[in-house]
Design a protein around this motif. Structure first.
Motif, PDB file in Angstrom:
ATOM      1  N   LYS A  14       3.090  -4.846   4.118  1.00  0.00           N
ATOM      2  CA  LYS A  14       2.482  -5.088   5.423  1.00  0.00           C
ATOM      3  C   LYS A  14       3.051  -6.335   6.072  1.00  0.00           C
ATOM      4  O   LYS A  14       2.332  -7.314   6.286  1.00  0.00           O
ATOM      5  CB  LYS A  14       0.978  -5.264   5.224  1.00  0.00           C
ATOM      6  CG  LYS A  14       0.170  -4.284   6.026  1.00  0.00           C
ATOM      7  CD  LYS A  14      -1.295  -4.536   5.759  1.00  0.00           C
ATOM      8  CE  LYS A  14      -2.178  -3.546   6.471  1.00  0.00           C
ATOM      9  NZ  LYS A  14      -3.572  -3.695   6.040  1.00  0.00           N
TER      10      LYS A  14
ATOM     11  N   THR B 193       4.309   5.796  16.510  1.00  0.00           N
ATOM     12  CA  THR B 193       4.161   4.609  15.669  1.00  0.00           C
ATOM     13  C   THR B 193       3.982   3.311  16.460  1.00  0.00           C
ATOM     14  O   THR B 193       3.944   2.238  15.879  1.00  0.00           O
ATOM     15  CB  THR B 193       5.396   4.465  14.776  1.00  0.00           C
ATOM     16  OG1 THR B 193       6.559   4.614  15.598  1.00  0.00           O
ATOM     17  CG2 THR B 193       5.393   5.507  13.686  1.00  0.00           C
TER      18      THR B 193
ATOM     19  N   TYR C 176       0.845  -1.192   0.000  1.00  0.00           N
ATOM     20  CA  TYR C 176       0.000   0.000   0.000  1.00  0.00           C
ATOM     21  C   TYR C 176       0.874   1.233   0.000  1.00  0.00           C
ATOM     22  O   TYR C 176       2.019   1.207   0.435  1.00  0.00           O
ATOM     23  CB  TYR C 176      -0.931   0.006   1.220  1.00  0.00           C
ATOM     24  CG  TYR C 176      -0.202   0.063   2.550  1.00  0.00           C
ATOM     25  CD1 TYR C 176       0.328  -1.095   3.120  1.00  0.00           C
ATOM     26  CD2 TYR C 176      -0.040   1.265   3.241  1.00  0.00           C
ATOM     27  CE1 TYR C 176       0.999  -1.055   4.335  1.00  0.00           C
ATOM     28  CE2 TYR C 176       0.621   1.309   4.456  1.00  0.00           C
ATOM     29  CZ  TYR C 176       1.145   0.154   5.009  1.00  0.00           C
ATOM     30  OH  TYR C 176       1.815   0.205   6.196  1.00  0.00           O
ATOM     31  N   LYS C 177       0.317   2.307  -0.515  1.00  0.00           N
ATOM     32  CA  LYS C 177       1.088   3.550  -0.543  1.00  0.00           C
ATOM     33  C   LYS C 177       0.643   4.417   0.613  1.00  0.00           C
ATOM     34  O   LYS C 177      -0.543   4.546   0.883  1.00  0.00           O
ATOM     35  CB  LYS C 177       0.890   4.289  -1.855  1.00  0.00           C
ATOM     36  CG  LYS C 177       1.978   5.336  -2.055  1.00  0.00           C
ATOM     37  CD  LYS C 177       2.229   5.652  -3.515  1.00  0.00           C
ATOM     38  CE  LYS C 177       3.613   6.254  -3.677  1.00  0.00           C
ATOM     39  NZ  LYS C 177       3.870   6.760  -5.019  1.00  0.00           N
ATOM     40  N   SER C 178       1.593   4.998   1.269  1.00  0.00           N
ATOM     41  CA  SER C 178       1.252   5.747   2.472  1.00  0.00           C
ATOM     42  C   SER C 178       2.148   6.969   2.611  1.00  0.00           C
ATOM     43  O   SER C 178       3.349   6.914   2.380  1.00  0.00           O
ATOM     44  CB  SER C 178       1.402   4.821   3.675  1.00  0.00           C
ATOM     45  OG  SER C 178       1.502   5.573   4.853  1.00  0.00           O
ATOM     46  N   GLU C 179       1.506   8.044   2.953  1.00  0.00           N
ATOM     47  CA  GLU C 179       2.224   9.286   3.228  1.00  0.00           C
ATOM     48  C   GLU C 179       2.697   9.169   4.664  1.00  0.00           C
ATOM     49  O   GLU C 179       1.871   9.093   5.578  1.00  0.00           O
ATOM     50  CB  GLU C 179       1.239  10.455   3.081  1.00  0.00           C
ATOM     51  CG  GLU C 179       1.829  11.839   3.224  1.00  0.00           C
ATOM     52  CD  GLU C 179       2.349  12.358   1.892  1.00  0.00           C
ATOM     53  OE1 GLU C 179       3.130  13.307   1.920  1.00  0.00           O
ATOM     54  OE2 GLU C 179       1.969  11.801   0.830  1.00  0.00           O
ATOM     55  N   MET C 180       3.971   9.092   4.862  1.00  0.00           N
ATOM     56  CA  MET C 180       4.398   8.927   6.252  1.00  0.00           C
ATOM     57  C   MET C 180       5.841   9.362   6.419  1.00  0.00           C
ATOM     58  O   MET C 180       6.593   9.446   5.454  1.00  0.00           O
ATOM     59  CB  MET C 180       4.244   7.477   6.672  1.00  0.00           C
ATOM     60  CG  MET C 180       5.128   6.514   5.919  1.00  0.00           C
ATOM     61  SD  MET C 180       5.160   4.904   6.674  1.00  0.00           S
ATOM     62  CE  MET C 180       5.915   5.267   8.251  1.00  0.00           C
TER      63      MET C 180
ATOM     64  N   ASP D 107       5.812  -1.944   9.423  1.00  0.00           N
ATOM     65  CA  ASP D 107       5.704  -2.276   8.014  1.00  0.00           C
ATOM     66  C   ASP D 107       6.988  -1.874   7.294  1.00  0.00           C
ATOM     67  O   ASP D 107       7.730  -1.007   7.749  1.00  0.00           O
ATOM     68  CB  ASP D 107       4.465  -1.613   7.401  1.00  0.00           C
ATOM     69  CG  ASP D 107       3.224  -2.444   7.684  1.00  0.00           C
ATOM     70  OD1 ASP D 107       3.387  -3.633   8.017  1.00  0.00           O
ATOM     71  OD2 ASP D 107       2.113  -1.909   7.594  1.00  0.00           O
TER      72      ASP D 107
ATOM     73  N   TRP E 107       5.701   3.320  -0.950  1.00  0.00           N
ATOM     74  CA  TRP E 107       5.103   1.986  -0.980  1.00  0.00           C
ATOM     75  C   TRP E 107       5.569   1.224   0.242  1.00  0.00           C
ATOM     76  O   TRP E 107       6.751   1.253   0.590  1.00  0.00           O
ATOM     77  CB  TRP E 107       5.475   1.248  -2.264  1.00  0.00           C
ATOM     78  CG  TRP E 107       4.682   1.775  -3.406  1.00  0.00           C
ATOM     79  CD1 TRP E 107       5.117   2.666  -4.349  1.00  0.00           C
ATOM     80  CD2 TRP E 107       3.313   1.513  -3.685  1.00  0.00           C
ATOM     81  NE1 TRP E 107       4.089   2.978  -5.206  1.00  0.00           N
ATOM     82  CE2 TRP E 107       2.962   2.273  -4.821  1.00  0.00           C
ATOM     83  CE3 TRP E 107       2.326   0.721  -3.088  1.00  0.00           C
ATOM     84  CZ2 TRP E 107       1.681   2.260  -5.373  1.00  0.00           C
ATOM     85  CZ3 TRP E 107       1.061   0.699  -3.648  1.00  0.00           C
ATOM     86  CH2 TRP E 107       0.742   1.464  -4.776  1.00  0.00           C
ATOM     87  N   MET E 108       4.613   0.577   0.871  1.00  0.00           N
ATOM     88  CA  MET E 108       4.903  -0.154   2.092  1.00  0.00           C
ATOM     89  C   MET E 108       4.441  -1.603   1.919  1.00  0.00           C
ATOM     90  O   MET E 108       3.436  -1.859   1.251  1.00  0.00           O
ATOM     91  CB  MET E 108       4.110   0.435   3.270  1.00  0.00           C
ATOM     92  CG  MET E 108       4.260   1.930   3.478  1.00  0.00           C
ATOM     93  SD  MET E 108       5.829   2.352   4.217  1.00  0.00           S
ATOM     94  CE  MET E 108       5.646   1.603   5.827  1.00  0.00           C
TER      95      MET E 108
ATOM     96  N   SER F 277       5.588   9.994   0.351  1.00  0.00           N
ATOM     97  CA  SER F 277       4.617   8.994  -0.032  1.00  0.00           C
ATOM     98  C   SER F 277       5.396   7.755  -0.474  1.00  0.00           C
ATOM     99  O   SER F 277       6.189   7.816  -1.398  1.00  0.00           O
ATOM    100  CB  SER F 277       3.763   9.552  -1.171  1.00  0.00           C
ATOM    101  OG  SER F 277       2.805   8.613  -1.531  1.00  0.00           O
TER     102      SER F 277
END
Length: 803
Positions: free
Chosen positions: A195, A333, A151-155, A421, A192-193, A190
């Motif tokens: 899981k 986190t 999943y893509k995540s802004e982090m 992740d 890709w992570m 942003s």
RNA sequence: GCGGGUGUGGCGGAAUGGCAGACGCGGCAGAUUUAGGAUCUGUUGCCUUCGGCGUAUGAGUUCGAGUCUCUUCACCCGCACCA
């Protein structure tokens, strides 16, 4: 007299011979029992082979060669983990294409490995940068994506300003970039992570079913970091908000005197209108965000924070109103990013409470004064000041309070993991393109499987950018594409995969390295997997080893492969240090070059020394003198040819020695006690020299035992002596327990634990026969008239007389 | 701080609770050699006269401890505010 020992000549001869005979290639047939031996495939760096590689390789080569002689169909493959930053950086600096650099480096590595005579199956060589290979790396990524595990995540990510690239948690060591040592900062991107956290429990459980050395299991368990506790809701006064915390000590709920949320916690923004000291809060948040991980760690001891004035929380068990703080000692986190603070029973909370003058309420009795120090080691503590929990043990209280929380709908049992992740995006060129396109209409759309692999475009400039964009983002002709879903305009993902991607499944590819219909055919995987024995470095324990177990478990779950755990057995070698006992490095000037050593003493002596230098699992300094000693030993072995008698069989007086050697060597190879196995062969050779002769049977036994370590010299002598088919076609020798012991053994005679004499006694004496030895003249003299109070006899070893 | 590991001659290291120092390096002596940085043989923990002392430290269990239990110290590796 035989010719002088010329390792270069005979080593090149046998290497050519093996190559032409294809004798180390795994057999296609599945009839024999299989054995899959694996070493970590090397990263083909420009520096060439390091002396560390052959340590692991030789160790597994010994096992592989022994297994073949034991009748197994052995798979001992080799390949190249060839994507990665150093190659890319070199290419940038020298204005050449990374693919060209990679090819050159691989050719060099292959040459070097072949010169050491490893019995690799070269027909199954894999290369992670080969499109035929990374097609399947991309395919696996798509499966992960389809199952919602990518999943893509802004982090906020770990960002290395020097590599201009994001890093996984596993790649950050003490706040610094694992690769270049630059201080890692946090940067919101942003990304890709993967899981991997969904597999935390499976990764943990799987460890129970495999034979890994204990320290690997411990390190993985700690890294996954399972903890059991509860989540509890605290209502915030005069609002509809609830603040949920995670705690492993729900039993101390009556002792909570304040709460803390991480600076980044979203509740802070939601409560903005109520917070009277907003400016102060904002200033603290900004200061915390600016801190690098390194600074945050450095400042760990000194607690800082700001109270959220105007916000108060209510302890659900007793209705007590308590203040709420923000502080960076609470991590956004982990858990819920918020905690209840129980200063009496937590050191961090205690420190914070002392600094901010907050109350400390003891709720577990049994320790020292909680005003002076937190009482945390509460094993046999009893609950106090805790209403309905009073008088219970900690364990009972935990159970009782969780039931209460559930009943009152203010909390529940909860398990948490430290594992995070996996940040899977890299803003670099030399990696597998992530096979997704972004369409304004359809969002992220996977590239259809039949269009894989997504190839890297040709580029003039691989320079990473300061903006944090991948160099690929500048290649418009590549970036702009059509949406596989709606056919409209779309853009390719420009981040690439981390180096760990290709190595997360390469062991599967070896089972069927040239397959183009799947990552490997199921049948082949069914036969070959799991890896029976995998040796590699401890530094990969929470990186490659964990990642690849994750991918294997995932591929098993989607039915792509037949086995759950990737590796049945995992062992680890110690590092080879410079002669001065320090880590080998260019800057320390203590690097030993394998090529130089082989040129001087030969590959066999080099292999022998790497196995003899010390305990396999420990760090050992290199000794050039020691290496020469191993060459000397091989010279002695070589000259045994001149001491040959015509006798075909093992002489009766040598039987115990021969069988002893075979047993010792056979068992020690299996236990990776290579140093003592070699010592046993040295002793045997010393014995042959002591009586200046050797029968053909004795030499045969020695050559068979020594072959896995020193394959070239042993094949050469085997051939020269006319012992028949090459050793690689021979059976591993066996030993006869009955022949291990001579008729008489030396017994140490002790008086009250002190050795006073040594006598010869029949081997046949049992534990109860000690008294018979009192008749021995030497023993009689020692004992004299003294009455014997007690007699301990250890057959074959000693007699202890207590007077 | 937490977790894991290690501590034995001049050096690398051996020792299922049973002769501490296997094996190798280095050193010493001898043989052979024109020569040896080659080879072979012997020797090599320390103090010594008998004999004693020795496995980081101090205790304990045992007929017997490098090995098992507890204490202290030192070093190495991993994690590190994970509530």
């Amino acid at each position: 007299m035989s010719q002088p020992y010329n390792p270069e000549k005979i080593e090149l001869k046998w290497q050519k011979n093996w190559e032409q005979a294809h004798c180390f290639e795994a057999e296609a047939s599945h009839e024999k029992p299989k054995f899959y031996a694996l070493i970590e495939f090397p990263y083909p760096s420009g520096a060439g082979l390091h002396v560390g590689h052959p340590r692991s390789n030789t160790a597994m080569d010994i096992i592989a060669r022994k297994r073949r002689m034991e009748g197994y169909n052995v798979l001992f493959p080799i390949g190249w983990d060839a994507f990665g930053l150093p190659t890319e950086n070199y290419a940038i600096k020298n204005h050449v294409h990374p693919a060209g650099v990679t090819k050159k480096n691989i050719d060099h590595f292959r040459e070097q490995l072949k010169r050491i005579g490893f019995s690799f199956d070269w027909s199954r060589e894999v290369d992670t940068t080969d499109p035929a290979y990374f097609k399947w790396t991309q395919w696996i990524f798509l499966q992960l994506y389809k199952k919602g595990l990518a999943y893509k995540s802004e982090m906020p990510v770990n960002w290395c300003p020097s590599c201009k690239c994001g890093l996984a948690n596993e790649e950050v060591v003490a706040g610094k970039c694992e690769r270049c040592g630059a201080e890692v900062i946090r940067r919101v991107k942003s990304q890709w992570m993967l899981k991997i956290t969904d597999y935390a429990q499976k990764l943990l459980d799987g460890l129970d079913d495999v034979d890994f050395i204990e320290k690997v299991k411990v390190q993985q368990r700690n890294w996954i970091g399972r903890s059991e506790g509860a989540e509890v809701d605290f209502a915030l006064e005069d609002t509809d908000e609830k603040l949920r915390v995670y705690t492993t000590r729900p039993d101390t709920l009556f002792g909570a005197t304040y709460m803390v949320v991480a600076p980044e916690h979203a509740v802070v923004d939601r409560l903005r209108a109520r917070i009277q000291n907003w400016d102060e809060v904002v200033a603290y948040r900004e200061a915390a965000a600016r801190k690098s991980d390194f600074e945050r760690t450095e400042l760990a001891k000194d607690k800082t924070g700001v109270e959220l004035k105007g916000v108060r929380a209510i302890d659900p068990v007793n209705g007590r109103s308590i203040p709420v703080y923000i502080s960076d000692y609470v991590l956004a986190t982990y858990g819920t990013g918020a905690i209840m603070a129980v200063p009496a029973h937590d050191e961090r909370d205690w420190e914070f409470a002392k600094k901010f003058g907050l109350p400390i309420i003891e709720v577990v009795a049994g320790g020292e004064d909680v005003q002076k120090a937190a009482y945390t080691d509460v094993a046999d503590g009893v609950l106090v000041n805790s209403g309905f929990l009073d008088g219970l043990s900690v364990a009972e209280a935990k159970k009782t309070i969780i039931d209460w929380l559930v009943e009152h709908k203010v909390g529940e049992r909860k398990v948490n993991y430290k594992l995070r992740d996996w940040v899977f995006s890299r803003q670099r060129y030399w990696g597998e393109p992530i096979p997704l396109v972004y369409c304004e209409k359809c969002g992220w759309v996977p590239v259809p499987e039949e269009q894989l692999p997504v190839l890297l475009p040709e580029v003039d400039n691989y320079e990473p950018t300061d903006s944090g964009e991948s160099p690929l983002s500048k290649i418009e002709s590549w970036v702009n594409t059509t949406c596989p879903h709606c056919g409209g305009p779309a853009k390719r993902e420009t981040d690439t995969m981390p180096q760990w991607a290709g190595s997360s499944w390469y062991f599967l590819r070896y089972a069927d390295a040239h397959c183009d219909t799947a990552l490997a055919r199921y049948d082949e995987l069914k036969y070959w997997m799991p890896v029976d024995w995998y040796n590699g470095g401890m530094e990969h324990t929470t990186l490659h080893l964990l990642y690849s177990r994750f991918w294997n478990l995932f591929l098993y779950d989607i039915g792509a492969i037949p086995n759950k755990e990737a590796y049945q057995k995992r062992t680890s070698h110690g590092m080879i240090l410079g002669a001065n006992g320090e880590k080998m490095s260019k800057s320390r000037g203590n690097v030993i070059n394998p090529d130089d050593t082989i040129a001087e003493i030969g590959a066999d002596a080099f292999r022998l020394y790497e196995m003899f230098m010390g305990a396999f699992d420990q760090a050992i300094p290199w000794s050039t003198e020691g290496a020469r000693g191993c060459r000397r030993f091989l010279e002695r072995v070589w000259r045994l040819q001149d001491m040959l008698t015509g006798e075909e069989r093992v002489r009766p007086e040598m039987e115990a020695s021969v069988h002893g050697m075979i047993k010792k060597v056979s068992e020690d190879y299996e236990r990776m006690k290579y140093n003592t196995a070699i010592a046993a062969m040295m002793s045997f050779v010393n014995e042959l020299y002591a009586n200046s002769r050797v029968s053909r049977g004795e030499l045969r036994a020695l050559l068979l035992c020594l072959n896995p370590v020193a394959p070239h010299i042993t094949e050469e002598m085997w051939e020269a002596c006319g012992f028949g088919e090459p050793i690689y076609k021979q059976k591993w020798p066996t030993w006869d327990e009955g022949k291990l012991v001579a008729d008489e053994v030396e017994i140490a005679v002790q008086i009250c634990g002190k050795v006073r004499a040594r006598i010869m006694a029949p081997t046949s004496l049992g534990r109860e026969d000690g008294a018979k030895l009192l008749e021995d003249e030497t023993v009689k003299k020692l004992v004299g008239d003294k009455p014997v109070k007690k007699l301990i006899f250890v057959p074959g070893r000693l007699l202890n007389i207590v007077c």
